[in-house]
Design a protein around this motif. Structure first.
Motif, PDB file in Angstrom:
ATOM      1  N   LEU A   1       0.867  -1.215  -0.070  1.00 43.85           N
ATOM      2  CA  LEU A   1      -0.037  -0.087   0.081  1.00 43.85           C
ATOM      3  C   LEU A   1       0.747   1.218   0.048  1.00 43.85           C
ATOM      4  CD1 LEU A   1      -2.943   1.002   0.093  1.00 43.85           C
ATOM      5  CD2 LEU A   1      -2.718   0.925   2.686  1.00 43.85           C
ATOM      6  N   GLY A   2       1.878   1.222   0.817  1.00 43.37           N
ATOM      7  CA  GLY A   2       2.833   2.442   0.819  1.00 43.37           C
ATOM      8  C   GLY A   2       3.337   2.499  -0.380  1.00 43.37           C
ATOM      9  N   ASN A   3       3.676   1.794  -1.107  1.00 40.41           N
ATOM     10  CA  ASN A   3       4.604   1.897  -2.235  1.00 40.41           C
ATOM     11  C   ASN A   3       3.670   2.233  -3.358  1.00 40.41           C
ATOM     12  OD1 ASN A   3       7.031   0.898  -1.360  1.00 40.41           O
ATOM     13  ND2 ASN A   3       6.678  -1.292  -1.726  1.00 40.41           N
ATOM     14  N   GLU A   4       2.260   1.921  -3.433  1.00 38.63           N
ATOM     15  CA  GLU A   4       1.411   2.310  -4.259  1.00 38.63           C
ATOM     16  C   GLU A   4       1.131   3.561  -4.217  1.00 38.63           C
ATOM     17  OE1 GLU A   4      -1.089  -1.737  -5.424  1.00 38.63           O
ATOM     18  OE2 GLU A   4      -1.682  -0.563  -3.751  1.00 38.63           O
ATOM     19  N   VAL A   5       0.952   4.059  -3.025  1.00 37.40           N
ATOM     20  CA  VAL A   5       0.764   5.523  -2.741  1.00 37.40           C
ATOM     21  C   VAL A   5       2.045   6.398  -3.140  1.00 37.40           C
ATOM     22  CG1 VAL A   5       0.385   7.287  -0.887  1.00 37.40           C
ATOM     23  CG2 VAL A   5      -0.717   4.953  -0.813  1.00 37.40           C
ATOM     24  N   LYS A   6       2.902   5.977  -2.924  1.00 37.41           N
ATOM     25  CA  LYS A   6       4.204   6.816  -3.446  1.00 37.41           C
ATOM     26  C   LYS A   6       3.997   6.761  -5.057  1.00 37.41           C
ATOM     27  CE  LYS A   6       7.211   5.763   0.548  1.00 37.41           C
ATOM     28  NZ  LYS A   6       8.451   5.056   0.848  1.00 37.41           N
ATOM     29  N   ASP A   7       3.876   5.739  -5.621  1.00 37.59           N
ATOM     30  CA  ASP A   7       4.050   5.487  -6.843  1.00 37.59           C
ATOM     31  C   ASP A   7       2.827   6.501  -7.723  1.00 37.59           C
ATOM     32  OD1 ASP A   7       4.830   4.143  -9.483  1.00 37.59           O
ATOM     33  OD2 ASP A   7       2.880   3.550  -9.663  1.00 37.59           O
ATOM     34  N   VAL A   8       1.738   6.319  -7.097  1.00 34.46           N
ATOM     35  CA  VAL A   8       0.464   7.011  -7.875  1.00 34.46           C
ATOM     36  C   VAL A   8       0.633   8.545  -7.617  1.00 34.46           C
ATOM     37  CG1 VAL A   8      -0.971   7.105  -5.699  1.00 34.46           C
ATOM     38  CG2 VAL A   8      -1.898   7.254  -8.104  1.00 34.46           C
ATOM     39  N   SER A   9       1.403   8.864  -6.699  1.00 37.84           N
ATOM     40  CA  SER A   9       1.783  10.487  -6.361  1.00 37.84           C
ATOM     41  C   SER A   9       2.784  10.989  -7.520  1.00 37.84           C
ATOM     42  CB  SER A   9       2.325  10.685  -4.953  1.00 37.84           C
ATOM     43  OG  SER A   9       1.401  10.334  -4.029  1.00 37.84           O
ATOM     44  N   LEU A  10       3.919  10.130  -7.749  1.00 36.96           N
ATOM     45  CA  LEU A  10       5.024  10.515  -8.477  1.00 36.96           C
ATOM     46  C   LEU A  10       4.317  10.281  -9.861  1.00 36.96           C
ATOM     47  CD1 LEU A  10       7.943   8.237  -7.066  1.00 36.96           C
ATOM     48  CD2 LEU A  10       7.549  10.672  -7.136  1.00 36.96           C
ATOM     49  N   ARG A  11       3.445   9.495 -10.155  1.00 37.61           N
ATOM     50  CA  ARG A  11       2.876   9.500 -11.584  1.00 37.61           C
ATOM     51  C   ARG A  11       1.923  10.645 -11.619  1.00 37.61           C
ATOM     52  NH1 ARG A  11       0.543   3.034 -12.567  1.00 37.61           N
ATOM     53  NH2 ARG A  11       2.570   2.019 -12.439  1.00 37.61           N
ATOM     54  N   LEU A  12       0.998  11.051 -10.994  1.00 36.02           N
ATOM     55  CA  LEU A  12       0.365  12.229 -11.117  1.00 36.02           C
ATOM     56  C   LEU A  12       1.178  13.365 -11.139  1.00 36.02           C
ATOM     57  CD1 LEU A  12      -2.359  13.522 -11.203  1.00 36.02           C
ATOM     58  CD2 LEU A  12      -2.242  13.768  -8.528  1.00 36.02           C
ATOM     59  N   SER A  13       2.342  13.572 -10.214  1.00 36.04           N
ATOM     60  CA  SER A  13       3.111  14.699 -10.573  1.00 36.04           C
ATOM     61  C   SER A  13       4.034  14.710 -11.610  1.00 36.04           C
ATOM     62  CB  SER A  13       4.092  14.606  -9.126  1.00 36.04           C
ATOM     63  OG  SER A  13       3.844  14.667  -8.041  1.00 36.04           O
ATOM     64  N   HIS A  14       4.318  13.837 -12.115  1.00 39.44           N
ATOM     65  CA  HIS A  14       4.962  13.361 -13.385  1.00 39.44           C
ATOM     66  C   HIS A  14       4.027  13.881 -14.608  1.00 39.44           C
ATOM     67  CE1 HIS A  14       7.535  11.942 -16.765  1.00 39.44           C
ATOM     68  NE2 HIS A  14       6.394  11.161 -17.055  1.00 39.44           N
ATOM     69  N   PHE A  15       2.898  13.341 -14.562  1.00 41.18           N
ATOM     70  CA  PHE A  15       1.784  13.789 -15.460  1.00 41.18           C
ATOM     71  C   PHE A  15       1.461  15.270 -15.727  1.00 41.18           C
ATOM     72  CE2 PHE A  15      -2.720  13.789 -16.753  1.00 41.18           C
ATOM     73  CZ  PHE A  15      -2.746  13.509 -18.033  1.00 41.18           C
ATOM     74  N   ILE A  16       1.654  15.906 -14.429  1.00 42.53           N
ATOM     75  CA  ILE A  16       1.051  17.323 -14.546  1.00 42.53           C
ATOM     76  C   ILE A  16       2.308  18.038 -14.919  1.00 42.53           C
ATOM     77  CG2 ILE A  16       0.674  19.123 -12.930  1.00 42.53           C
ATOM     78  CD1 ILE A  16      -1.587  17.237 -13.605  1.00 42.53           C
ATOM     79  N   TYR A  17       3.474  17.878 -14.380  1.00 41.99           N
ATOM     80  CA  TYR A  17       4.701  18.648 -14.682  1.00 41.99           C
ATOM     81  C   TYR A  17       5.611  18.327 -16.020  1.00 41.99           C
ATOM     82  CZ  TYR A  17       3.725  20.365  -9.967  1.00 41.99           C
ATOM     83  OH  TYR A  17       3.025  20.772  -8.943  1.00 41.99           O
ATOM     84  N   VAL A  18       5.300  17.171 -16.701  1.00 44.43           N
ATOM     85  CA  VAL A  18       6.010  16.890 -17.840  1.00 44.43           C
ATOM     86  C   VAL A  18       6.050  17.780 -18.956  1.00 44.43           C
ATOM     87  CG1 VAL A  18       4.309  15.503 -19.084  1.00 44.43           C
ATOM     88  CG2 VAL A  18       6.565  14.869 -19.311  1.00 44.43           C
ATOM     89  N   ASN A  19       7.119  17.945 -19.484  1.00 43.10           N
ATOM     90  CA  ASN A  19       6.967  19.170 -20.763  1.00 43.10           C
ATOM     91  C   ASN A  19       6.750  20.361 -20.431  1.00 43.10           C
ATOM     92  OD1 ASN A  19       8.310  17.148 -22.340  1.00 43.10           O
ATOM     93  ND2 ASN A  19       6.013  16.244 -23.198  1.00 43.10           N
ATOM     94  N   ASP A  20       7.068  21.042 -19.339  1.00 45.60           N
ATOM     95  CA  ASP A  20       6.672  22.158 -18.678  1.00 45.60           C
ATOM     96  C   ASP A  20       5.145  22.459 -18.672  1.00 45.60           C
ATOM     97  OD1 ASP A  20       7.197  24.821 -17.982  1.00 45.60           O
ATOM     98  OD2 ASP A  20       7.151  25.654 -19.939  1.00 45.60           O
ATOM     99  N   SER A  21       4.411  21.437 -18.132  1.00 49.89           N
ATOM    100  CA  SER A  21       2.978  21.421 -18.048  1.00 49.89           C
ATOM    101  C   SER A  21       2.284  21.487 -19.302  1.00 49.89           C
ATOM    102  CB  SER A  21       2.688  22.579 -17.128  1.00 49.89           C
ATOM    103  OG  SER A  21       3.293  22.530 -15.826  1.00 49.89           O
ATOM    104  N   GLU A  22       2.739  20.853 -20.315  1.00 51.50           N
ATOM    105  CA  GLU A  22       2.203  20.866 -21.846  1.00 51.50           C
ATOM    106  C   GLU A  22       0.780  20.148 -21.309  1.00 51.50           C
ATOM    107  OE1 GLU A  22       2.711  19.314 -26.164  1.00 51.50           O
ATOM    108  OE2 GLU A  22       4.161  18.927 -24.601  1.00 51.50           O
ATOM    109  N   ILE A  23       0.490  19.115 -20.611  1.00 53.48           N
ATOM    110  CA  ILE A  23      -0.614  18.418 -20.286  1.00 53.48           C
ATOM    111  C   ILE A  23      -1.537  18.907 -19.844  1.00 53.48           C
ATOM    112  CG2 ILE A  23      -1.509  16.464 -19.236  1.00 53.48           C
ATOM    113  CD1 ILE A  23       0.966  14.721 -19.942  1.00 53.48           C
ATOM    114  N   VAL A  24      -1.326  20.141 -19.071  1.00 49.66           N
ATOM    115  CA  VAL A  24      -2.011  21.057 -18.139  1.00 49.66           C
ATOM    116  C   VAL A  24      -2.812  22.010 -19.121  1.00 49.66           C
ATOM    117  CG1 VAL A  24      -2.161  22.751 -16.369  1.00 49.66           C
ATOM    118  CG2 VAL A  24      -1.057  20.433 -16.082  1.00 49.66           C
ATOM    119  N   ARG A  25      -1.868  22.530 -20.212  1.00 47.42           N
ATOM    120  CA  ARG A  25      -2.320  23.342 -21.201  1.00 47.42           C
ATOM    121  C   ARG A  25      -3.246  22.851 -22.142  1.00 47.42           C
ATOM    122  NH1 ARG A  25       3.323  24.854 -20.864  1.00 47.42           N
ATOM    123  NH2 ARG A  25       3.551  23.730 -22.831  1.00 47.42           N
TER     124      ARG A  25
END
Length: 589
Positions: A59-83
């Motif tokens: 459970l702890g590893n999954e929480v860490k993993d999902v947090s990193l995935r979401l952060s990576h998803f948001i901030y990748v390519n200078d937040s291109e996905i957010v735009r």
């Protein structure tokens, strides 16, 4: 009466048997059962904790993993996905569809397709939302009131995590599973257009599936997950009704009762999320293996008791009667009947014992007769000893008469010689005690010196160097006279012109009395001293009976505490050293 005593002996045996064998074995068995039960329960709890640790780790590893995935998803390519997500907030359906497709491709590229990711959603401040991968069944109003959602709004650009005890998808496969929801509210520096309220990622947790697998093992109990407040957020087996009314994360394990049945609650806190992995298992399940082991142990103990009983019965029948007969024989011997003869019966050892008892009785009878004969002989010897005491007294009385006549005739030298001889004889014939003080010993020695000076025409002199503290010390009588006599007779016999001198030295030191008799006579060689002190030197004993007598009496009275040493240098001196333990006259008995 015989049967009564036999029953008493039998009862005594059984009492001792129960006290020394049955009760200790029962106590040890009960203690072993309690210890075994505690160990089995501890072992079961340890297995539960290991399973919980595995769940918590996943459970702890999954929480860490999902947090990193979401952060990576948001901030990748200078937040291109957010735009691109912000551009989906359009009233133009074509534009919205176009950017949704771009966003989905970016999602698939950034996340790498995996089975545990259920969905990704962007919630707009306008109330609209954009799904990637799959739609979810959560009502937006219900979702926005969730704790994790509200916490993410309060802390922009920080990932917050929440949990659901069911799948957020319309899938029967994942109907009863644990879903992890991770949310991040982008701030102005990330969402420059300011249209996105929340980016959420939903993941199916493997911890839920792992818990279901563990729940199949009855010894591991039923596992569930509770938040920090104790509220159960995941219960695949619907066993939360078995929990006590109050639960706190600090309580690691405790037992309790519900509806008369005892349960054990074991909890492990996952450090990343603070969630508690809780397992509930009934004591009956925990102790099922123990109960089987305990029954086997009890059966073994009962079997041992049965063997003990059979052995005791055989033992009593084979031994009780021979022992009783022997005891009765001993009682008759104690009463003075030496004609007792016990009939040998029972085991070989008992028959041997009875034979020995009969032999002992016969021997005792013989010894009694011999002892009676010895007592008669001793009585006769005492009579002869009493008669022999008349002779010394006769000698002393006769010398007193001679001294009286010499004094009346004014022969003072003869009177003094008789008086000196009386002192020596009185010291020799003391029968009540073999000890007197050193002062008395020196007085007897003075009388002897007086006589010897008359014999040798004052050819020698004597010097006393005795401490006053030594005078009351008790010594065996006549231990100095034989040594001094040896010096006079053998030490000075070859001296022509030189004056012979004898020194008597006495001192107390470290609880011992030290006596030294030294002369300046002709001395002796080492061979002569060895011959003089040897117990087997018959010729020396005939010439020096006094020395041998002194050494023997010292050894008999003091043992290894005393010493008698002679030293000599031919033509110069002879020295005798005596050491004995100090004892005062006040201790004389």
């Amino acid at each position: 009466m015989w049967m009564n005593k036999k029953q008493k002996l039998k009862a005594s045996y059984y009492n001792s048997f129960f006290a020394l064998i049955v009760i200790p074995i029962l106590c040890i068995s009960l203690l072993s059962i309690f210890i075994l039960r505690a160990q089995m329960v501890d072992s079961a709890v340890l297995n539960i904790r290991r399973a919980q640790d595995n769940i918590a780790s996943v459970l702890g590893n999954e929480v860490k993993d999902v947090s990193l995935r979401l952060s990576h998803f948001i901030y990748v390519n200078d937040s291109e996905i957010v735009r691109n997500a912000a551009r989906t907030n359009s009233h133009d359906p074509a534009e919205k569809y176009h950017y949704t497709q771009i966003l989905t491709e970016s999602f698939n590229y950034a996340m790498v397709p995996v089975q545990d990711i259920l969905s990704a959603v962007f919630y707009m401040k306008s109330g609209d939302h954009t799904y990637m991968k799959s739609d979810i069944i959560l009502n937006p109003d219900q979702l926005k009131t969730s704790q994790w959602y509200q916490e993410a709004l309060l802390e922009p650009n920080v990932v917050k995590v929440g949990f659901y005890d069911y799948s957020v998808m319309n899938s029967r496969k994942n109907a009863y599973t644990l879903t992890i929801a991770a949310g991040l509210s982008p701030g102005p520096e990330v969402d420059r257009e300011g249209v996105i309220e929340m980016a959420a990622l939903f993941v199916s947790s493997q911890a839920g599936r792992l818990m279901k697998e563990y729940n199949k093992e009855s010894m591991l109990g039923s596992a569930m997950i509770a938040d920090k407040s104790g509220h159960v957020i995941f219960d695949a087996e619907d066993t939360k009704d078995l929990l006590p009314e109050t639960i706190t994360g600090d309580e690691r394990e405790f037992s309790y009762r519900i509806n008369g049945k005892r349960y054990m609650r074991v909890a492990t806190v996952e450090p990343v999320t603070g969630l508690s992995i809780i397992s509930v298992v009934s004591y009956d399940t925990l102790t099922s293996s123990f109960n089987r082991t305990a029954m086997i142990l009890i059966g073994v103990v009962l079997f041992l008791f049965l063997l003990f009983y059979l052995f005791s019965s055989y033992f009593l029948k084979s031994i009780i009667e021979p022992i009783h007969n022997t005891v009765e024989g001993m009682r008759m011997v104690e009463e003075g009947n030496l004609e007792v003869h016990v009939q040998p019966k029972g085991q070989a050892e008992l028959r041997l014992m009875i034979h020995s008892f009969n032999s002992m009785t016969r021997r005792f009878k013989t010894l009694m007769a011999e002892n009676e004969e010895q007592q008669q002989k001793k009585h006769k010897a005492e009579i002869r000893a009493l008669q022999s005491q008349i002779n010394p007294h006769f000698l002393v009385n006769s010398l007193n008469s001679i001294r009286f006549i010499a004094q009346m005739s004014k022969y003072e030298s003869i009177a003094r010689m008789a008086e000196a001889l009386i002192k020596i004889l009185s010291g020799s014939f003391r029968s009540n005690n073999g000890f007197y003080t050193l002062k008395e010993e020196l007085e007897v020695l003075d009388s002897f010196i007086y006589l010897m000076k008359i014999r040798y025409s004052d050819g020698f002199d004597i010097v006393y160097q005795v401490d006053d503290a030594c005078l009351l010390a008790l010594v065996p009588r006549l231990i100095l006279q034989p040594v001094v006599e040896n010096s006079i007779v053998h030490g000075f016999d070859a001296m022509m012109e030189e004056m012979g001198t004898i020194w008597i030295v006495g001192e107390k030191k470290e609880g011992f009395l030290f006596l030294e008799i030294r002369d300046n006579g002709k001395g002796m060689t080492r061979e002569e001293i060895s011959s003089l002190l040897s117990d087997n030197a018959k010729e020396s004993e005939r010439r020096n009976v006094g020395i041998h007598n002194v050494r023997t009496r010292l050894s008999l009275n003091y043992g290894e505490q005393c010493s008698f040493v002679m030293e000599s240098e031919p033509g110069e001196y002879t020295r005798t050293l005596i050491r004995i333990p100090v004892s005062g006259k006040e201790n004389e008995t």
